[in-house]
Design an enzyme around this catalytic site. Sequence first.
Site, PDB file in Angstrom:
ATOM      1  N   CYS A 141       0.826  -1.213   0.000  1.00 52.37           N
ATOM      2  CA  CYS A 141       0.000   0.000   0.000  1.00 52.37           C
ATOM      3  C   CYS A 141       0.859   1.261   0.000  1.00 52.37           C
ATOM      4  CB  CYS A 141      -0.950  -0.013   1.197  1.00 52.37           C
ATOM      5  SG  CYS A 141      -0.174  -0.432   2.782  1.00 52.37           S
ATOM      6  N   ASN A 142       1.851   1.312   0.878  1.00 55.11           N
ATOM      7  CA  ASN A 142       2.685   2.508   0.951  1.00 55.11           C
ATOM      8  C   ASN A 142       3.525   2.693  -0.307  1.00 55.11           C
ATOM      9  OD1 ASN A 142       2.260   3.858   3.547  1.00 55.11           O
ATOM     10  ND2 ASN A 142       2.935   1.945   4.461  1.00 55.11           N
ATOM     11  N   ARG A 169      -0.478   3.574   9.934  1.00 52.41           N
ATOM     12  CA  ARG A 169      -1.517   3.093  10.836  1.00 52.41           C
ATOM     13  C   ARG A 169      -0.994   1.827  11.518  1.00 52.41           C
ATOM     14  NH1 ARG A 169      -0.896  -1.251   9.154  1.00 52.41           N
ATOM     15  NH2 ARG A 169      -2.035  -2.455   7.548  1.00 52.41           N
ATOM     16  N   GLY A 196      11.461   2.936   0.832  1.00 53.93           N
ATOM     17  CA  GLY A 196      12.290   3.552  -0.201  1.00 53.93           C
ATOM     18  C   GLY A 196      12.908   2.523  -1.135  1.00 53.93           C
TER      19      GLY A 196
END
Length: 335
Positions: A141-142, A169, A196
């Site tokens: 997701c990130n 979260r 990253g």
Amino acid sequence: MAKAKIAVNGYGTIGKRVADAAQAQDDMEIIGISKTKPNYEAAVAHQLGYDIYAPAANLEAFEKAGMPAAGSIEEMVEKADVIVDCTPGGIGKSNKALYEKAGVKAIWQGGEDHELAGYSFNAVANYEGALGLDFVRVVSCNTTGLCRVIYPIDKAFGTKKVRVTLARRATDPNDIKKGPINAIVPDPIKLPSHHGPDVKTVIPHIDITSAAMKIPTTLMHVHTVNMELKNECTAEDVRQVLGSQSRVRFVGQGITSTAEIMEVARDIKRPRNDMWENCVWPDSITMHEGELYFFQAIHQESIVVPENVDAIRAMMELESDGAKSILKTNKAIGL
């Protein structure tokens, strides 16, 4: 043209959403989902009409629970063209041999390592590279949220470096086992965080470092993004680039929190209150001495769902143009 036959292995937070999204497409169909136990999620899948497959040892338990399984997980795999593996992170790798034996294509999620599939996918950044592949990993997701904004900005203005701080979260809304409840946890302590390096599996040339922390909320992640750009531009230029992205939503009009974003998802009657888009605060987009800053929020339960659909379409070569697949997926799910 015959529809691609899709099976979802693991009908949890991501799996149930992928099943519904794939079923909504006109070029694919769900032929089955898997659950290990006859719990409430399995009961809902049964009510929705999905064929349930289970471990052979648990078939009797499903029968007794009033939701008879259509067969074993192995039988489900044999019937599919593509398996979308949505099992918990670290579990999916143990299923690869099963998929290879059956000769089916497979998609894993971001909880697995890049090396498992050999190709990490984001529809905006590298759709065409997944055409015809047997194994693909849809990034987390990130990472999905970062790729969706970094790629078009880099394409428009060039990028010297990216630095991101992630307020993650703690867990999903239905998870009662994890936390923290009353703490902020640097995670990981040792920098950089994996986010990253994970972006680089999709956009290899980007110089990016990330740091992350877990915070006591279940709604969304929030990113503070800092990009040093190669070419001069204004904040308005960046707004125009991000505003042109169909999977980026500007949140303004008094929205100052993730709670209000989730309320918007409810008000526009999104299924499961899902927010598939990156939610960028346009007022936060700032240029200072050649560096760009902005905030974005990421709904961890749903942001990767359209990406999985596009990955299926690329692997099955149902559409060769990534932009066309994105539009097709968006239209079918109501994005």
